[in-house]
Enzyme design. Structure first.
Site, PDB file in Angstrom:
ATOM      1  N   LYS A   1       0.808  -1.232   0.000  1.00 15.84           N
ATOM      2  CA  LYS A   1       0.000   0.000   0.000  1.00 15.84           C
ATOM      3  C   LYS A   1       0.839   1.279   0.000  1.00 15.84           C
ATOM      4  O   LYS A   1       0.511   2.228  -0.709  1.00 15.84           O
ATOM      5  CB  LYS A   1      -0.962   0.008   1.194  1.00 15.84           C
ATOM      6  CG  LYS A   1      -2.060  -1.050   1.087  1.00 15.84           C
ATOM      7  CD  LYS A   1      -3.015  -0.952   2.263  1.00 15.84           C
ATOM      8  CE  LYS A   1      -4.037  -2.073   2.242  1.00 15.84           C
ATOM      9  NZ  LYS A   1      -5.001  -1.977   3.338  1.00 15.84           N
TER      10      LYS A   1
ATOM     11  N   ASP B   1      -9.975   2.425   2.894  1.00 16.52           N
ATOM     12  CA  ASP B   1     -10.153   1.699   4.163  1.00 16.52           C
ATOM     13  C   ASP B   1     -11.007   2.497   5.162  1.00 16.52           C
ATOM     14  O   ASP B   1     -11.903   1.953   5.807  1.00 16.52           O
ATOM     15  CB  ASP B   1      -8.790   1.389   4.798  1.00 16.52           C
ATOM     16  CG  ASP B   1      -8.115   0.180   4.160  1.00 16.52           C
ATOM     17  OD1 ASP B   1      -8.804  -0.610   3.505  1.00 16.52           O
ATOM     18  OD2 ASP B   1      -6.886   0.040   4.320  1.00 16.52           O
TER      19      ASP B   1
ATOM     20  N   ILE C   1     -12.128  -4.605  13.536  1.00 20.38           N
ATOM     21  CA  ILE C   1     -11.990  -4.697  12.081  1.00 20.38           C
ATOM     22  C   ILE C   1     -11.488  -6.071  11.641  1.00 20.38           C
ATOM     23  O   ILE C   1     -11.480  -6.380  10.457  1.00 20.38           O
ATOM     24  CB  ILE C   1     -11.125  -3.565  11.496  1.00 20.38           C
ATOM     25  CG1 ILE C   1      -9.657  -3.710  11.876  1.00 20.38           C
ATOM     26  CG2 ILE C   1     -11.654  -2.208  11.922  1.00 20.38           C
ATOM     27  CD1 ILE C   1      -8.749  -2.812  11.025  1.00 20.38           C
TER      28      ILE C   1
HETATM   29  P1  NAP Z   1      -0.419  -3.627  10.686  1.00 18.41           P
HETATM   30  O1  NAP Z   1      -0.112  -2.355   9.990  1.00 18.41           O
HETATM   31  O2  NAP Z   1       0.564  -4.734  10.618  1.00 18.41           O
HETATM   32  O3  NAP Z   1      -0.697  -3.271  12.234  1.00 18.41           O
HETATM   33  C1  NAP Z   1      -0.917  -4.317  13.161  1.00 18.41           C
HETATM   34  C2  NAP Z   1      -1.364  -3.713  14.487  1.00 18.41           C
HETATM   35  O4  NAP Z   1      -1.661  -4.787  15.401  1.00 18.41           O
HETATM   36  C3  NAP Z   1      -0.289  -2.858  15.170  1.00 18.41           C
HETATM   37  O5  NAP Z   1      -0.917  -1.821  15.883  1.00 18.41           O
HETATM   38  C4  NAP Z   1       0.363  -3.868  16.113  1.00 18.41           C
HETATM   39  O6  NAP Z   1       1.032  -3.275  17.202  1.00 18.41           O
HETATM   40  C5  NAP Z   1      -0.851  -4.626  16.590  1.00 18.41           C
HETATM   41  N1  NAP Z   1      -0.519  -5.933  17.139  1.00 18.41           N
HETATM   42  C6  NAP Z   1      -0.128  -7.039  16.463  1.00 18.41           C
HETATM   43  N2  NAP Z   1       0.079  -8.053  17.320  1.00 18.41           N
HETATM   44  C7  NAP Z   1      -0.167  -7.572  18.574  1.00 18.41           C
HETATM   45  C8  NAP Z   1      -0.142  -8.134  19.871  1.00 18.41           C
HETATM   46  N3  NAP Z   1       0.195  -9.421  20.081  1.00 18.41           N
HETATM   47  N4  NAP Z   1      -0.478  -7.360  20.923  1.00 18.41           N
HETATM   48  C9  NAP Z   1      -0.848  -6.065  20.744  1.00 18.41           C
HETATM   49  N5  NAP Z   1      -0.897  -5.459  19.523  1.00 18.41           N
HETATM   50  C10 NAP Z   1      -0.558  -6.217  18.456  1.00 18.41           C
HETATM   51  O7  NAP Z   1      -1.787  -4.256  10.163  1.00 18.41           O
HETATM   52  P2  NAP Z   1      -3.086  -3.490   9.611  1.00 18.41           P
HETATM   53  O8  NAP Z   1      -3.023  -3.401   8.143  1.00 18.41           O
HETATM   54  O9  NAP Z   1      -3.295  -2.262  10.402  1.00 18.41           O
HETATM   55  O10 NAP Z   1      -4.232  -4.574   9.949  1.00 18.41           O
HETATM   56  C11 NAP Z   1      -4.579  -4.868  11.287  1.00 18.41           C
HETATM   57  C12 NAP Z   1      -5.715  -5.886  11.309  1.00 18.41           C
HETATM   58  O11 NAP Z   1      -6.866  -5.335  10.666  1.00 18.41           O
HETATM   59  C13 NAP Z   1      -5.399  -7.185  10.542  1.00 18.41           C
HETATM   60  O12 NAP Z   1      -5.937  -8.239  11.286  1.00 18.41           O
HETATM   61  C14 NAP Z   1      -6.147  -7.033   9.239  1.00 18.41           C
HETATM   62  O13 NAP Z   1      -6.559  -8.276   8.699  1.00 18.41           O
HETATM   63  C15 NAP Z   1      -7.359  -6.218   9.674  1.00 18.41           C
HETATM   64  N6  NAP Z   1      -7.909  -5.387   8.588  1.00 18.41           N
HETATM   65  C16 NAP Z   1      -9.239  -5.493   8.321  1.00 18.41           C
HETATM   66  C17 NAP Z   1      -9.790  -4.715   7.323  1.00 18.41           C
HETATM   67  C18 NAP Z   1     -11.250  -4.839   7.004  1.00 18.41           C
HETATM   68  O14 NAP Z   1     -11.644  -4.475   5.889  1.00 18.41           O
HETATM   69  N7  NAP Z   1     -12.080  -5.289   7.931  1.00 18.41           N
HETATM   70  C19 NAP Z   1      -8.990  -3.800   6.621  1.00 18.41           C
HETATM   71  C20 NAP Z   1      -7.631  -3.698   6.939  1.00 18.41           C
HETATM   72  C21 NAP Z   1      -7.098  -4.513   7.952  1.00 18.41           C
HETATM   73  P3  NAP Z   1       2.590  -2.920  17.116  1.00 18.41           P
HETATM   74  O15 NAP Z   1       2.666  -1.593  16.383  1.00 18.41           O
HETATM   75  O16 NAP Z   1       3.014  -2.860  18.507  1.00 18.41           O
HETATM   76  O17 NAP Z   1       3.246  -4.020  16.319  1.00 18.41           O
END
Ligand code: NAP
Length: 303
Positions: free
Chosen positions: A85, A122, A247
């Protein structure tokens, strides 16, 4: 289960692609778990469109080459997902305001003038999901608290600011990332009269913390996804009128939502965000604004 419009001969279904078919797709790495092909396939079938939407696994180093090739092959555009992205936004000739604000694009359009346009849908998907399932929610109902500071959180916070939410608290495991996000979005927030702040994730549910005034509580972390750990979180401080949403949509009922529902809080799952974020791309590439209906939701859940 995939269905095609077109002829059905001897029990086999054949798509009705002609030489004039419009082409789009999704680029990611990996891409095999993406629900986008099923989602766009449903709409192509529903609206009887001569077109196709194709999943493509592209390594980060090959993104520009792939985009140039797809343009040369006559594609209308593509979605891009993790990890492309940010790189995609840098390759665009121009960006929507919301893509510019978060320095990331998930929807690309090959324009007739040879330029590449990038949008980030998003945040729009998030807001439309809330509107569909909780039309009573209004930006002025009160502060928002967000768990997570990743790519998805960025788009959502930007959208909340644009909607007019006055206060957003961000709690992230890595606090520096939350502070970086605040720095990136503060100018836009101030211009809209909004205030962004960070809070310690491990203290977020304390009675004197931000939850006591929260109207909308969002999990944007991947915590609770299938096979991953769950938060040990109390919802006691949250007002009974608060809305809770996650989400993550695999599983649909995450531990976060299940715990909130057990407290009789109103909950919204994350699938609708995925469905709504796809609307602008489909509209741009196939020239039909598709509906996010119960049939689409059932189709995706049946995958
Ligand atoms: P990302 O940029 O990799 O961010 C991941 C986030 O999760 C960060 O804030 C990370 O914290 C946190 N995290 C991961 N493991 C953790 C843990 N064990 N304890 C506490 N915090 C933790 O991913 P993203 O693109 O934002 O996506 C996040 C989630 O949203 C994914 O599951 C994705 O599938 C979902 N999503 C859904 C949609 C939808 O359309 N519904 C759209 C986009 C994403 P740190 O910064 O500390 O690593």
């Amino acid at each position: 289960m995939t269905s095609f419009i077109g002829s059905n001969q001897g029990g086999l279904s054949f798509p009705t692609l002609t030489g004039a078919a419009k082409l789009a797709g999704v680029i990611g790495c990996p891409i095999d778990h993406s629900k986008s092909p099923a989602l766009h396939g449903y709409w192509l079938s529903k609206y009887q469109i001569d077109g196709a939407y194709i999943p493509m696994n592209v390594e980060p180093a090959d993104l520009e080459t792939a985009l140039n090739g797809l343009r040369a092959a006559g594609f209308q555009g593509v979605n891009v997902t993790i990890p492309h992205k940010e790189a995609a936004a840098l390759l665009c000739d121009h960006l929507s305001d919301r893509a510019k604000a978060v320095s990331a694009a998930n929807t690309l359009v090959f324009q007739g003038d040879g330029l590449l346009y990038g949008d980030n849908t998003d945040g729009l998907g998030f807001i439309e999901n809330i509107r569909q399932y909780a039309p009573q929610w209004q930006p002025d109902l009160g502060p928002v608290t967000i768990l997570g500071a990743g790519g998805a959180a960025r788009g959502i916070i930007d959208a909340l600011i644009r909607e007019g939410v006055k206060q957003v608290t961000i709690a992230n495991r890595t606090e520096a990332r939350a502070r970086g996000l605040v720095d990136q979005l503060t100018q836009a927030a101030v211009a809209s009269g909004s205030m962004l702040q960070t809070y310690r994730l491990d203290k977020i549910d304390e009675p004197e913390g931000p939850l006591s005034e929260t109207a909308l509580f969002i999990n944007t972390t991947s915590v609770g996804m299938k096979g991953q750990s769950a938060f040990d979180l109390s919802f006691d401080a949250l007002p009974k009128s608060a809305l809770v949403t996650d989400i993550v949509y695999t599983p649909l009922e995450t531990p976060f939502l299940a715990a909130a529902r057990a407290q009789d809080l109103t909950c919204i799952d994350g699938l609708g965000m995925l469905l709504h974020q796809a609307v602008p791309g489909f509209n741009s590439w196939f020239c039909v604004k598709p509906e996010v209906d119960s049939g689409l939701r059932a189709h995706i859940l049946a995958q």
